[in-house]
Design a protein around this motif. Structure first.
Motif, PDB file in Angstrom:
ATOM      1  N   ALA A 155     -25.399 -57.199  75.069  1.00 10.08           N
ATOM      2  CA  ALA A 155     -25.603 -57.794  73.746  1.00 10.08           C
ATOM      3  C   ALA A 155     -26.280 -56.749  72.872  1.00 10.08           C
ATOM      4  N   LYS A 156     -25.436 -55.936  72.257  1.00 10.37           N
ATOM      5  CA  LYS A 156     -25.952 -54.883  71.378  1.00 10.37           C
ATOM      6  C   LYS A 156     -25.585 -55.239  69.944  1.00 10.37           C
ATOM      7  N   TYR A 157     -26.609 -55.407  69.138  1.00 12.52           N
ATOM      8  CA  TYR A 157     -26.412 -55.866  67.756  1.00 12.52           C
ATOM      9  C   TYR A 157     -26.232 -54.698  66.797  1.00 12.52           C
ATOM     10  N   ALA A 158     -25.515 -54.937  65.712  1.00 11.70           N
ATOM     11  CA  ALA A 158     -25.375 -53.969  64.621  1.00 11.70           C
ATOM     12  C   ALA A 158     -26.689 -54.009  63.846  1.00 11.70           C
ATOM     13  N   SER A 159     -27.563 -53.058  64.140  1.00 12.37           N
ATOM     14  CA  SER A 159     -28.955 -53.184  63.710  1.00 12.37           C
ATOM     15  C   SER A 159     -29.435 -52.017  62.865  1.00 12.37           C
ATOM     16  N   GLY A 160     -30.254 -52.338  61.883  1.00  6.43           N
ATOM     17  CA  GLY A 160     -30.918 -51.317  61.084  1.00  6.43           C
ATOM     18  C   GLY A 160     -32.019 -50.603  61.841  1.00  6.43           C
ATOM     19  N   PHE A 161     -32.395 -51.154  62.992  1.00  9.30           N
ATOM     20  CA  PHE A 161     -33.479 -50.552  63.781  1.00  9.30           C
ATOM     21  C   PHE A 161     -33.064 -49.281  64.519  1.00  9.30           C
ATOM     22  N   TYR A 162     -31.777 -48.901  64.445  1.00 12.68           N
ATOM     23  CA  TYR A 162     -31.335 -47.676  65.110  1.00 12.68           C
ATOM     24  C   TYR A 162     -31.494 -46.438  64.224  1.00 12.68           C
ATOM     25  N   GLY A 163     -32.006 -46.613  63.008  1.00 15.91           N
ATOM     26  CA  GLY A 163     -32.077 -45.504  62.047  1.00 15.91           C
ATOM     27  C   GLY A 163     -32.627 -44.195  62.605  1.00 15.91           C
ATOM     28  N   PRO A 164     -33.845 -44.215  63.169  1.00 16.03           N
ATOM     29  CA  PRO A 164     -34.415 -42.948  63.650  1.00 16.03           C
ATOM     30  C   PRO A 164     -33.600 -42.308  64.778  1.00 16.03           C
ATOM     31  N   PHE A 165     -32.993 -43.127  65.630  1.00 12.98           N
ATOM     32  CA  PHE A 165     -32.176 -42.602  66.727  1.00 12.98           C
ATOM     33  C   PHE A 165     -30.987 -41.806  66.187  1.00 12.98           C
ATOM     34  N   ARG A 166     -30.346 -42.336  65.171  1.00 10.17           N
ATOM     35  CA  ARG A 166     -29.143 -41.664  64.651  1.00 10.17           C
ATOM     36  C   ARG A 166     -29.501 -40.309  64.069  1.00 10.17           C
ATOM     37  N   ASP A 167     -30.722 -40.222  63.568  1.00  5.14           N
ATOM     38  CA  ASP A 167     -31.260 -38.968  63.096  1.00  5.14           C
ATOM     39  C   ASP A 167     -31.515 -38.047  64.301  1.00  5.14           C
ATOM     40  N   ALA A 168     -32.158 -38.594  65.330  1.00  2.64           N
ATOM     41  CA  ALA A 168     -32.511 -37.807  66.523  1.00  2.64           C
ATOM     42  C   ALA A 168     -31.273 -37.317  67.256  1.00  2.64           C
ATOM     43  N   ALA A 169     -30.240 -38.170  67.336  1.00  3.19           N
ATOM     44  CA  ALA A 169     -29.057 -37.845  68.129  1.00  3.19           C
ATOM     45  C   ALA A 169     -27.909 -37.368  67.265  1.00  3.19           C
ATOM     46  N   ASP A 170     -28.136 -37.261  65.961  1.00  4.22           N
ATOM     47  CA  ASP A 170     -27.103 -36.821  65.028  1.00  4.22           C
ATOM     48  C   ASP A 170     -25.825 -37.644  65.226  1.00  4.22           C
ATOM     49  N   SER A 171     -25.953 -38.964  65.196  1.00  8.74           N
ATOM     50  CA  SER A 171     -24.816 -39.818  65.548  1.00  8.74           C
ATOM     51  C   SER A 171     -24.519 -40.886  64.502  1.00  8.74           C
ATOM     52  N   ALA A 172     -24.965 -40.673  63.254  1.00  7.03           N
ATOM     53  CA  ALA A 172     -24.699 -41.672  62.215  1.00  7.03           C
ATOM     54  C   ALA A 172     -23.214 -41.641  61.849  1.00  7.03           C
ATOM     55  N   PRO A 173     -22.584 -42.808  61.644  1.00  7.46           N
ATOM     56  CA  PRO A 173     -21.180 -42.803  61.239  1.00  7.46           C
ATOM     57  C   PRO A 173     -21.018 -42.140  59.872  1.00  7.46           C
ATOM     58  N   GLN A 174     -19.970 -41.337  59.739  1.00  5.60           N
ATOM     59  CA  GLN A 174     -19.751 -40.604  58.486  1.00  5.60           C
ATOM     60  C   GLN A 174     -19.163 -41.499  57.394  1.00  5.60           C
ATOM     61  N   PHE A 175     -18.571 -42.636  57.797  1.00  4.58           N
ATOM     62  CA  PHE A 175     -18.120 -43.629  56.809  1.00  4.58           C
ATOM     63  C   PHE A 175     -18.261 -45.004  57.446  1.00  4.58           C
ATOM     64  N   GLY A 176     -18.413 -46.017  56.608  1.00  5.65           N
ATOM     65  CA  GLY A 176     -18.473 -47.394  57.106  1.00  5.65           C
ATOM     66  C   GLY A 176     -19.688 -47.641  57.986  1.00  5.65           C
TER      67      GLY A 176
END
Ligand code: PBG
Length: 321
Positions: free
Chosen positions: A191-212
């Motif tokens: 149960a993995k939610y589409a969450s705003g709480f992943y913000g710092p991780f995407r920065d740390a892992a360079d994994s933010a979606p480039q669109f959408g």
């Protein structure tokens, strides 16, 4: 007065005697970010106290974690190159594959879990391969199975698919069994939610979606029954451990999943939950250590057996002190 609940709060010893929930270092799974290079221990700005380690620096970190009583780590890789299908994620000389071997060599007792996902490895940052602007479920599942096999081949004890594609647990289980990895476990991010709480991780892992965004595959934060459905499916498909993620805004989900299954239950105390505490503590607005233990205890109290948490090292050190 006949009944006085305060009698059981009178002293530290009485309170400790009647305490219902405790956290131990062995409850924690420490997330580690792995990069290429040599001798690197790079601070992550959005996550104070967290680092990106090069493979050669991981042995020391793993030994220190072991000495603090931590039994398990989960690895996230930052590859040297990205492409449309995330092919560096199943490379035998990939950063996670090398990291698994390094930790297993230096600390054989460490339970090494690998995050299985494509988002760190794709140039578009989505968790799968694209068909137009949509993530193609079945094509992605095949690649996830390849990645999981590669991690198992490197010696991972368990793989942890975090992509939220349909059918991936079954596909990975079949692939592992077919290649002789019958003992490699699966910890499902069920149960993995589409969450705003992943913000710092995407920065740390360079994994933010480039669109959408990821709302087409991760769960809607408004849904609880759907979480139970996802958990049931993953169990039917062969998951050994199920997970709820994030933890704090989803403690009700944790409790419901706890009542649903006899399997070990993990909760991911995610990056945003960590960084909010660090930021407020740095400002002197809260007592960071106290809030850390309150959070970890609440996650355990809600029903988690295991907590993936960036607080692992700090909390374990405090518990040992
Ligand atoms: C995907 C993945 C994510 C996290 C763990 N695995 C990010 C995402 O789904 O965007 C988030 C962990 C955290 O925020 O601490 N590979």
């Amino acid at each position: 007065m006949l009944i006085r609940p305060r009698r059981l709060r009178r002293s530290a010893s009485i309170r400790e005697m009647v305490r219902e929930t405790a956290v131990f270092p062995s409850d924690f799974i420490a997330p580690l970010f792995v990069i290429h290079g040599n001798g690197a221990k790079e601070p992550i700005p959005s996550m104070p106290g967290q680092f990106r380690f090069s493979v050669d620096a991981l042995g020391k970190e793993a030994m220190e974690l072991r000495d603090l009583g931590i039994m398990s780590v989960i690895l996230f890789g930052l590859p040297d190159a990205k492409d449309a299908i995330g092919s560096r994620s199943w490379a035998d000389d990939g950063v996670v594959q090398r990291a698994v071997r390094e930790i297993k060599e230096k600390v054989p007792s460490m339970v090494v879990i690998t995050d299985v996902c494509l988002c760190e490895y794709t140039d578009h940052g989505h968790c799968g391969v694209l068909k137009g602007s949509d993530v193609d479920n079945d094509a992605t599942v095949e690649l996830l199975a390849r990645q999981a096999l590669s991690h198992a081949g490197a010696g991972a004890d368990m793989v942890a698919p975090s992509d939220m594609m349909d059918g991936r647990i079954g596909a990975i289980r079949r692939a592992l069994d077919a290649e002789g990895f019958k003992q490699t476990g699966i910890m499902a991010y069920s149960a993995k939610y589409a969450s705003g709480f992943y913000g710092p991780f995407r920065d740390a892992a360079d994994s933010a979606p480039q669109f959408g965004d990821r709302a087409g595959y991760q769960m809607d934060p408004a849904n609880a029954r759907e979480a139970l459905r996802e958990v049931r499916l993953d169990i039917e498909e062969g998951a050994d451990i199920v997970m709820v993620k994030p933890a704090l805004a989803y403690l009700d989900i944790l409790r419901r999943v706890r009542m649903e299954t006899l399997l070990p239950l993990a909760a991911y105390n995610v990056s945003g939950e960590y960084s909010m505490v660090k930021a407020a503590a740095q400002n002197g607005w809260i007592d960071g250590k106290r809030v850390m233990f309150e959070i970890l205890t609440s996650i355990k109290r809600a029903g988690a057996d295991l907590i993936l948490t960036y607080f692992a090292r700090e909390a374990a050190a405090e518990l040992q002190a």
